[in-house]
Design a protein around this motif. Sequence first.
Motif, mmCIF file in Angstrom:
data_model
loop_
_atom_site.group_PDB
_atom_site.id
_atom_site.type_symbol
_atom_site.label_atom_id
_atom_site.label_comp_id
_atom_site.label_asym_id
_atom_site.label_seq_id
_atom_site.Cartn_x
_atom_site.Cartn_y
_atom_site.Cartn_z
ATOM 1 N N VAL A 1 0.616 -1.126 -0.231
ATOM 2 C CA VAL A 1 -0.129 -0.434 0.506
ATOM 3 C C VAL A 1 0.845 1.283 -0.003
ATOM 4 C CG1 VAL A 1 -1.497 1.041 1.351
ATOM 5 C CG2 VAL A 1 -1.703 -0.849 1.373
ATOM 6 N N THR A 2 0.155 2.314 -0.795
ATOM 7 C CA THR A 2 1.375 3.246 -0.719
ATOM 8 C C THR A 2 0.683 4.474 -0.422
ATOM 9 O OG1 THR A 2 0.566 3.781 -2.802
ATOM 10 C CG2 THR A 2 2.816 2.513 -2.868
ATOM 11 N N GLN A 3 -0.958 4.391 -0.038
ATOM 12 C CA GLN A 3 -1.431 5.712 0.885
ATOM 13 C C GLN A 3 -2.145 5.027 2.053
ATOM 14 O OE1 GLN A 3 -3.252 8.476 -1.377
ATOM 15 N NE2 GLN A 3 -5.396 7.972 -0.706
ATOM 16 N N VAL A 4 -2.240 6.005 3.025
ATOM 17 C CA VAL A 4 -3.025 5.509 3.830
ATOM 18 C C VAL A 4 -4.292 5.574 3.288
ATOM 19 C CG1 VAL A 4 -2.705 7.515 5.043
ATOM 20 C CG2 VAL A 4 -3.479 5.716 7.022
ATOM 21 N N GLY A 5 -5.472 5.037 4.237
ATOM 22 C CA GLY A 5 -6.807 5.716 3.793
ATOM 23 C C GLY A 5 -8.289 4.357 3.448
ATOM 24 N N LYS A 6 -8.521 4.140 2.774
ATOM 25 C CA LYS A 6 -9.886 3.012 2.979
ATOM 26 C C LYS A 6 -10.089 2.332 1.558
ATOM 27 C CE LYS A 6 -13.753 3.317 4.731
ATOM 28 N NZ LYS A 6 -15.487 3.819 5.934
ATOM 29 N N VAL A 7 -10.028 1.367 1.733
ATOM 30 C CA VAL A 7 -10.417 0.660 0.581
ATOM 31 C C VAL A 7 -11.831 0.780 -0.163
ATOM 32 C CG1 VAL A 7 -10.508 -1.947 -0.296
ATOM 33 C CG2 VAL A 7 -8.192 -1.406 1.106
ATOM 34 N N THR A 8 -11.723 1.514 -1.149
ATOM 35 C CA THR A 8 -12.735 1.518 -1.841
ATOM 36 C C THR A 8 -13.026 0.977 -2.813
ATOM 37 O OG1 THR A 8 -11.679 3.490 -2.802
ATOM 38 C CG2 THR A 8 -13.486 4.213 -1.089
ATOM 39 N N ALA A 9 -12.406 0.168 -3.828
ATOM 40 C CA ALA A 9 -12.409 -0.288 -4.898
ATOM 41 C C ALA A 9 -11.308 -1.700 -4.427
ATOM 42 C CB ALA A 9 -12.407 -0.187 -5.755
ATOM 43 N N VAL A 10 -12.157 -3.232 -5.229
ATOM 44 C CA VAL A 10 -10.600 -4.101 -5.405
ATOM 45 C C VAL A 10 -11.236 -4.232 -6.755
ATOM 46 C CG1 VAL A 10 -10.743 -5.971 -4.793
ATOM 47 C CG2 VAL A 10 -10.875 -4.564 -3.026
ATOM 48 N N HIS A 11 -9.578 -4.381 -7.919
ATOM 49 C CA HIS A 11 -9.808 -4.225 -9.269
ATOM 50 C C HIS A 11 -9.020 -6.180 -8.946
ATOM 51 C CE1 HIS A 11 -11.216 -0.359 -9.965
ATOM 52 N NE2 HIS A 11 -9.825 -0.444 -9.002
ATOM 53 N N ALA A 12 -9.096 -7.512 -8.473
ATOM 54 C CA ALA A 12 -8.319 -8.314 -8.598
ATOM 55 C C ALA A 12 -8.856 -9.369 -7.752
ATOM 56 C CB ALA A 12 -6.913 -8.315 -9.094
ATOM 57 N N LYS A 13 -8.463 -10.759 -8.175
ATOM 58 C CA LYS A 13 -8.689 -11.845 -7.000
ATOM 59 C C LYS A 13 -7.025 -12.790 -7.371
ATOM 60 C CE LYS A 13 -11.623 -13.931 -10.162
ATOM 61 N NZ LYS A 13 -11.342 -13.264 -10.723
ATOM 62 N N VAL A 14 -7.345 -13.499 -6.164
ATOM 63 C CA VAL A 14 -6.235 -14.587 -6.961
ATOM 64 C C VAL A 14 -6.867 -15.068 -7.457
ATOM 65 C CG1 VAL A 14 -5.543 -16.190 -4.636
ATOM 66 C CG2 VAL A 14 -5.708 -14.732 -3.514
ATOM 67 N N GLY A 15 -5.537 -15.971 -7.993
ATOM 68 C CA GLY A 15 -5.288 -15.949 -9.512
ATOM 69 C C GLY A 15 -5.377 -16.136 -10.604
ATOM 70 N N ASP A 16 -5.263 -14.415 -10.327
ATOM 71 C CA ASP A 16 -5.756 -13.873 -11.762
ATOM 72 C C ASP A 16 -4.473 -13.356 -11.989
ATOM 73 O OD1 ASP A 16 -8.434 -13.248 -11.489
ATOM 74 O OD2 ASP A 16 -8.333 -11.158 -10.581
ATOM 75 N N VAL A 17 -4.208 -13.591 -13.538
ATOM 76 C CA VAL A 17 -3.225 -13.112 -14.365
ATOM 77 C C VAL A 17 -3.170 -12.042 -14.742
ATOM 78 C CG1 VAL A 17 -1.681 -13.571 -16.506
ATOM 79 C CG2 VAL A 17 -3.440 -15.099 -15.039
ATOM 80 N N VAL A 18 -2.443 -11.136 -14.363
ATOM 81 C CA VAL A 18 -2.213 -9.752 -14.432
ATOM 82 C C VAL A 18 -0.446 -9.007 -15.511
ATOM 83 C CG1 VAL A 18 -3.203 -9.310 -12.579
ATOM 84 C CG2 VAL A 18 -1.019 -9.330 -12.005
ATOM 85 N N GLU A 19 -1.065 -7.844 -15.512
ATOM 86 C CA GLU A 19 0.507 -7.823 -16.466
ATOM 87 C C GLU A 19 0.500 -6.245 -15.491
ATOM 88 O OE1 GLU A 19 1.815 -7.966 -19.086
ATOM 89 O OE2 GLU A 19 -0.031 -9.867 -19.542
ATOM 90 N N ALA A 20 2.126 -5.706 -15.936
ATOM 91 C CA ALA A 20 2.622 -4.967 -15.299
ATOM 92 C C ALA A 20 2.179 -3.832 -15.410
ATOM 93 C CB ALA A 20 3.421 -4.631 -16.081
ATOM 94 N N GLY A 21 1.761 -3.129 -13.782
ATOM 95 C CA GLY A 21 0.800 -2.062 -14.023
ATOM 96 C C GLY A 21 -0.239 -2.601 -14.298
ATOM 97 N N ALA A 22 -1.740 -3.397 -14.252
ATOM 98 C CA ALA A 22 -2.639 -3.091 -13.741
ATOM 99 C C ALA A 22 -3.553 -2.940 -13.145
ATOM 100 C CB ALA A 22 -3.201 -4.755 -13.915
ATOM 101 N N PRO A 23 -4.268 -2.449 -12.436
ATOM 102 C CA PRO A 23 -4.462 -1.482 -11.182
ATOM 103 C C PRO A 23 -5.430 -2.800 -10.377
ATOM 104 C CG PRO A 23 -6.589 -1.917 -13.225
ATOM 105 C CD PRO A 23 -5.325 -2.099 -13.713
ATOM 106 N N LEU A 24 -5.162 -3.299 -9.275
ATOM 107 C CA LEU A 24 -5.319 -4.110 -8.487
ATOM 108 C C LEU A 24 -6.133 -3.448 -6.905
ATOM 109 C CD1 LEU A 24 -1.790 -6.018 -7.814
ATOM 110 C CD2 LEU A 24 -3.489 -6.193 -9.236
ATOM 111 N N LEU A 25 -6.172 -1.959 -6.755
ATOM 112 C CA LEU A 25 -6.862 -1.848 -5.038
ATOM 113 C C LEU A 25 -6.938 -0.299 -5.396
ATOM 114 C CD1 LEU A 25 -7.953 -3.222 -2.997
ATOM 115 C CD2 LEU A 25 -5.771 -2.505 -1.966
ATOM 116 N N GLU A 26 -8.194 0.251 -4.921
ATOM 117 C CA GLU A 26 -7.942 1.686 -4.766
ATOM 118 C C GLU A 26 -8.692 1.977 -3.237
ATOM 119 O OE1 GLU A 26 -10.919 4.623 -7.777
ATOM 120 O OE2 GLU A 26 -11.936 4.202 -5.890
ATOM 121 N N VAL A 27 -7.851 3.039 -2.894
ATOM 122 C CA VAL A 27 -7.620 3.018 -1.469
ATOM 123 C C VAL A 27 -8.208 5.125 -1.654
ATOM 124 C CG1 VAL A 27 -6.267 3.718 0.669
ATOM 125 C CG2 VAL A 27 -5.904 1.994 -0.967
#
Length: 339
Positions: free
Chosen positions: A78-104
């Motif tokens: 995590v690079t910013q303190v706060g509350k998780v307001t959106a989750v963009h991935a889950k375990v097992g997903d294949v992601v590319e570098a730079g793909a969104p994972l979490l919104e805080v």
Amino acid sequence: MGVTRRIIFPALRLVIWAVIAVTLVVIAFKSAPQAAGDAEFPSAVVTLPQVEVAKGPITNTVTLTGSVVADPAGQEKVTQVGKVTAVHAKVGDVVEAGAPLLEVTLETPQDPLVTTNKETGEETVTERKPKVTRTTMKAGSAGTLATFTAIKDQEVSVGETFASVSPGTLSVTASMLPEQQFRLLTIPTEATVTVTGGPAPFTCTALRMGTAAAAPAAGTEEPGTEPGATPSASITCAVPAGTVVFAGLAAKLEVTAGSAEDALLVPITAVQGSVETGNVWVVAEDGTNTEKAVKLGITDGTQVQIVEGLAEGDLVLEFVPGQDVAPVDEGMMYGGSAG
């Protein structure tokens, strides 16, 4: 007759014993060391083994025993303190570098806005909405999400690990003893790998040195090493894509760090020293020997290159004076770089 036997037989015994005594005295005198300079028994001359400095090719190849390992997963933080307001991935997903994972989202309260009426002097207080800062955490590398612990509405802090991305790649790694590390002062970019029960030998790339692995268990040391020897570093390279191997398989890593043609060569037993510089004992025409400093190059484990200090045809002692002659093995070698 009886008297005659009693007199003659003891006399014969005395004669026999006298002959034996004389014989032993003669043998003893003949076996005694002769005086120095006796021409009939010349003194022995001891000549120390010598070897001639010769030219030839040499290649510094270090063979290490290791294994195939799965490359470690990258940690997402995590690079910013706060509350998780959106989750963009889950375990097992294949992601590319730079793909969104979490919104805080961080809401920062703002002081009320106070205004003053110039005519009446009356103050008006206006409440302001909190300042909202939204930050999206993105994947630092491509791969498969091995873990993902963040959930919506969770409060998070800076530096907290919320996911890991497994690259799905493999490497070959092996431990090195200090003697082997001295032979690899300059690390090449690739090595040849042979996997036990695997495909034909292949070239692995991105060769790099790292921290030493744990010491091997008793009885599992590499051939040619002393029991209980402690690795000083590890060396790792990447298995190329498309090569079918599996984590946990044993592998042999051959690292070639230099070669030379028409190099001046002597046996490693003739050199006192380890890295870059050493001493040899040069034999003069009268048979005497003199210690001389030399500059060392690469070694193949049996011979070592002399970069400076000797010439082709020079005679040197084959073994360093005063040192025990030990069998040549992979763990006791001189290192350096080609001149």
